[in-house]
Design a protein around this motif. Structure first.
Motif, PDB file in Angstrom:
ATOM      1  N   UNK A 280     -71.504  63.835  59.283  1.00 60.02           N
ATOM      2  CA  UNK A 280     -71.540  62.459  58.754  1.00 60.02           C
ATOM      3  C   UNK A 280     -72.924  61.807  58.838  1.00 60.02           C
ATOM      4  N   UNK A 281     -73.588  61.853  59.998  1.00 57.14           N
ATOM      5  CA  UNK A 281     -74.925  61.227  60.034  1.00 57.14           C
ATOM      6  C   UNK A 281     -75.944  61.945  59.149  1.00 57.14           C
ATOM      7  N   UNK A 282     -75.808  63.268  59.017  1.00 55.21           N
ATOM      8  CA  UNK A 282     -76.730  64.014  58.138  1.00 55.21           C
ATOM      9  C   UNK A 282     -76.541  63.532  56.698  1.00 55.21           C
ATOM     10  N   UNK A 283     -75.272  63.361  56.303  1.00 53.96           N
ATOM     11  CA  UNK A 283     -74.979  62.938  54.931  1.00 53.96           C
ATOM     12  C   UNK A 283     -75.502  61.527  54.667  1.00 53.96           C
ATOM     13  N   UNK A 284     -75.385  60.659  55.658  1.00 59.71           N
ATOM     14  CA  UNK A 284     -75.874  59.284  55.477  1.00 59.71           C
ATOM     15  C   UNK A 284     -77.401  59.291  55.309  1.00 59.71           C
ATOM     16  N   UNK A 285     -78.093  60.061  56.144  1.00 59.98           N
ATOM     17  CA  UNK A 285     -79.564  60.125  56.022  1.00 59.98           C
ATOM     18  C   UNK A 285     -79.948  60.764  54.684  1.00 59.98           C
ATOM     19  N   UNK A 286     -79.200  61.800  54.285  1.00 61.72           N
ATOM     20  CA  UNK A 286     -79.481  62.466  53.009  1.00 61.72           C
ATOM     21  C   UNK A 286     -79.417  61.465  51.865  1.00 61.72           C
ATOM     22  N   UNK A 287     -78.350  60.656  51.829  1.00 65.54           N
ATOM     23  CA  UNK A 287     -78.180  59.715  50.704  1.00 65.54           C
ATOM     24  C   UNK A 287     -79.338  58.712  50.650  1.00 65.54           C
ATOM     25  N   UNK A 288     -79.746  58.228  51.815  1.00 68.76           N
ATOM     26  CA  UNK A 288     -80.837  57.248  51.834  1.00 68.76           C
ATOM     27  C   UNK A 288     -82.141  57.879  51.329  1.00 68.76           C
ATOM     28  N   UNK A 289     -82.429  59.099  51.779  1.00 68.94           N
ATOM     29  CA  UNK A 289     -83.677  59.761  51.376  1.00 68.94           C
ATOM     30  C   UNK A 289     -83.644  60.139  49.892  1.00 68.94           C
ATOM     31  N   UNK A 290     -82.489  60.598  49.438  1.00 69.86           N
ATOM     32  CA  UNK A 290     -82.382  61.112  48.068  1.00 69.86           C
ATOM     33  C   UNK A 290     -82.479  60.002  47.033  1.00 69.86           C
ATOM     34  N   UNK A 291     -82.153  58.768  47.477  1.00 70.92           N
ATOM     35  CA  UNK A 291     -82.232  57.611  46.587  1.00 70.92           C
ATOM     36  C   UNK A 291     -83.648  57.325  46.131  1.00 70.92           C
ATOM     37  N   UNK A 292     -84.629  57.775  46.896  1.00 64.01           N
ATOM     38  CA  UNK A 292     -86.015  57.451  46.581  1.00 64.01           C
ATOM     39  C   UNK A 292     -86.782  58.733  46.216  1.00 64.01           C
ATOM     40  N   UNK A 293     -86.587  59.187  44.978  1.00 64.82           N
ATOM     41  CA  UNK A 293     -87.226  60.435  44.532  1.00 64.82           C
ATOM     42  C   UNK A 293     -88.744  60.345  44.595  1.00 64.82           C
ATOM     43  N   UNK A 294     -89.285  59.158  44.253  1.00 64.95           N
ATOM     44  CA  UNK A 294     -90.745  59.016  44.219  1.00 64.95           C
ATOM     45  C   UNK A 294     -91.332  59.249  45.613  1.00 64.95           C
ATOM     46  N   UNK A 295     -90.648  58.743  46.638  1.00 63.55           N
ATOM     47  CA  UNK A 295     -91.133  58.913  48.010  1.00 63.55           C
ATOM     48  C   UNK A 295     -91.050  60.389  48.419  1.00 63.55           C
ATOM     49  N   UNK A 296     -89.960  61.065  48.014  1.00 61.16           N
ATOM     50  CA  UNK A 296     -89.840  62.497  48.341  1.00 61.16           C
ATOM     51  C   UNK A 296     -90.971  63.276  47.682  1.00 61.16           C
TER      52      UNK A 296
END
Ligand code: ATP
Ligand code: LTN
Length: 330
Positions: A280-296
């Motif tokens: 669950x915490x991995x999925x929550x962090x994933x969603x937050x990071x994935x929302x910002x493609x430019x930052x990735x």
């Protein structure tokens, strides 16, 4: 100490990848200078969809950070952004032999499942050899299925060093004590896998909690009632014990001790709960990071610049030792 590993941006990543890959990356990054590579060049060795490759590359970057890689400590980058990898593969392809590539069991397995086999699938282990050697790597955190490729890497490094002079560090593989080969929950004789597996028996890292719990409830077990680890006689239960160690960080003995006298039903349901707690915490962090493609993309560009800088001297040394002229003075 130099740490290097690679992971393919193909398919949905699963608990086997977490066990042999992600969690070991996060654990080893503290031991020295660490490089983690999204090996997109490896992913085109089998038929692929170009649009999908782009999306999966960013998904994987987000998942690497979500599972604990710290961009301040680790260099995370995309293989095709650093051209040294393709160049090293050519040079080393002339040092590795046709016979040793023919013996690679992953090639035989994957080739056996396809009607058309690319030449890239055959030479793919050489690309991996180059990935590792370019960084003067000491340790390579991987799962058990990559053992043969790591042995090939060591053989090619030693051959190059003795033929052309000391050039490469000869790397060692690092495998988890438990969970080096997580098996399919429906077919515990097969490894959990994106390419060859059964979706019902594969826990994907982004599976919703109810799906994880259901997959655990329907996991195949063995005859008998004891929760003890015995891969030969009790493949299903042994695998679930290893899955529990991955979820909680316990040893096999600790899990066995906790379940003396308990039934399979209770155990399977507890493994499901432990996995949900992990994911669950991995999925929550994933969603937050994935929302910002430019930052990735920005983080990957920084990683590529660092990887280029570190790999360039080794590539130059390879060309030099092999007798190539290099462009000068322009
Ligand atoms: P797959 O078999 O799912 O297609 P893969 O091995 O081809 O996976 P990657 O996703 O690049 O490709 O693997 C990343 C890491 O996960 C590697 O270090 C590999 O050894 C490890 N790994 C893959 N499957 C398992 C498994 N079932 N158990 C433990 N480690 C695994
Ligand atoms: N072949 C590996 C992925 C891989 C890799 C690497 C792993 C490519 N280059 C370098 C460790 C180090 C696989 O299929 N899992």
């Amino acid at each position: 100490m130099k740490i290097f590993s690679g992971i393919q941006p193909t398919g949905a990543k699963h608990l086997g990848n977490y066990s042999g890959g992600f969690r070991q990356y996060a654990a080893t990054q503290d031991q020295g200078t660490a490089f983690f590579c999204i090996v997109d060049l490896h992913s085109i060795t089998v038929a692929h969809d170009p649009e999908d490759l782009r999306e999966r590359t960013l998904d994987l970057a987000a998942l690497m950070f979500a599972t604990g890689l710290d961009p301040e400590r680790s260099t995370v980058f995309v293989q095709s952004h650093v051209t040294a990898h393709a160049e090293a593969a050519w040079l080393l392809g002339c040092v590795a032999s046709y016979g040793e590539l023919q013996r690679m069991t992953q090639f035989k397995d994957k080739a056996g499942k396809q009607t058309s086999v690319s030449a890239g699938l055959f030479i793919y282990p050489v690309l991996m050899v180059g990935d590792i050697l370019l960084y003067q790597t000491d340790i390579v955190p991987i799962g058990d299925d990559q053992r043969q490729h790591l042995e090939l890497t060591r053989d090619v490094a030693e051959r190059f060093n003795s033929r052309f002079g000391e050039t490469f560090t000869v790397p060692k593989g690092v495998y988890p004590e438990a969970g080096a080969r997580i098996m399919d929950l429906q077919q515990p004789e097969n490894k959990m896998s994106t390419t060859g597996g059964n979706p019902q028996g594969t826990i994907y890292l982004l599976d919703p909690p109810e799906v994880v719990r259901k997959k655990l409830k329907t996991a195949v077990t063995d005859s008998g009632r004891e929760i003890v680890h015995d891969s030969n006689e009790k493949a299903g239960i042994s695998n679930l014990i290893e899955v529990m160690t991955v979820a909680t960080g316990e040893t096999i003995a600790e899990v066995e001790k906790r379940y003396v006298g308990a039934g399979y039903g209770q155990f399977k349901s507890d493994v499901g709960d432990a996995l949900v707690e992990l994911l669950e915490p991995i999925q929550a962090r994933f969603r937050a990071l994935r929302d910002d493609s430019a930052e990735l993309e920005r983080m990957l560009a920084i990683g590529a610049a660092k990887a280029r800088e570190v790999s360039a001297p080794t590539l130059e040394k390879m060309y030099d030792r092999m007798g190539f002229t290099r462009p000068k003075g322009v």
